[in-house]
Design an enzyme around this catalytic site. Structure first.
Site: not given
Length: 289
Positions: A101, A125
């Site tokens: 990501t 995250y």
């Protein structure tokens, strides 16, 4: 036939990978209920039994805000799970493609992030995904790590579908305008991954999103205009730009997370498709369904 094992079968990318399986590929897609990637013994057993030539890890904990209070759960899936898959691939001689990501970056750059750019995640995250990258590289140095961003599709929950729902209910919406990145249609990402599968010499970190740059506000305006043109909305609602400070969230987002895809496009021999073109295709798909 090339046998490919896909994890995260029920997610946006997992669904698109299954829809776009190319000729010559035998794809086995497993969801969370069929394989808990955080269970190292189960992972080793399944990889050993199925004997794929390639494993694509599309499984992930993606609840960015929830991860701030569920850091252990995010780490279990995104880091330990990824490491388990990489270890099993190393044990059984399987090539691995792992999805990561833009949240591994802090957003302080003013130019697109290259694959070699320094990482510095802002939240739990991003930290869990970066730990996953490190676990994969440590266990399987020849793995491919594909970073992406702002993923959406006709499946599951995502920004586009949330905007469509709100736009059908409201005349005016306010959307953050000071966070900049690039949307990614999961269908395009899936097709890029199948091209990576077809190029066995590729290894290392790559970036993939659609082409172009926008803010969440720009993205929302495009969703409104394209949806109204297709008849998915009676009319385009008014979209107002607001600063991120006016819409606080538990997790900090990078203010700039544009990824540099040039090396990936060259490696795959493709030209990037602009995000608005891809958005139009996805909305047309929604209309037809």
């Amino acid at each position: 036939m090339t046998r490919v094992l896909v994890t995260g079968a029920g997610g946006q990318l997992g669904r698109e990978l299954q829809r776009s399986v190319p000729d010559g590929v035998d794809c086995l897609a497993l969801g969370r209920g069929q394989l808990d990637i955080a269970d190292s013994a189960a992972v080793s057993r399944v990889v050993g039994e199925q004997r794929p030539e390639v494993l694509i890890n599309a499984a992930a904990y993606t609840a960015v805000d929830q991860a701030e209070t569920e850091a252990d759960a995010a780490m279990r899936i995104n880091a330990e799970g990824a490491g388990n898959l990489a270890a099993a691939c190393a044990e059984h001689g399987v090539r691995m493609l792992h999805i990561s990501t833009d949240f591994v970056f802090d957003g302080n750059s003013s130019t697109p992030y290259t694959a070699e750019a320094a990482t510095s995640p802002l939240g739990e995250y991003g930290r869990s995904k970066l730990a996953g990258e490190e676990a994969v590289r440590n266990a399987l140095p020849a793995a491919v790590i594909m970073r992406t961003a702002w993923v959406y599709s006709a499946f599951g929950g995502n920004f586009v579908k949330t905007m469509l729902r709100l736009m059908a209910e409201r005349d005016t919406l306010s959307v953050v305008a000071d966070q900049v990145g690039t949307p990614t249609w999961a269908n395009g990402l899936a097709r890029a991954l199948w091209q990576v599968v077809d190029r066995p010499t590729l290894q290392g970190i790559y970036h993939w999103t659609d082409a172009g740059v926008c803010s969440w506000y720009d993205f929302a305006v495009a969703i409104a205009e394209e949806s109204a043109a297709l008849g998915l909305l009676d009319c385009a609602p008014r979209v107002l730009p607001i600063p991120g400070s006016a819409y606080p969230t538990p997790a900090r987002r990078p203010s700039f997370s544009v990824l540099d895809k040039q090396d990936t496009w060259e490696a795959l021999g493709v030209a990037g498709v602009h995000w608005r073109v891809q958005l139009r295709k996805m909305l047309q798909e929604l209309k037809e369904s």
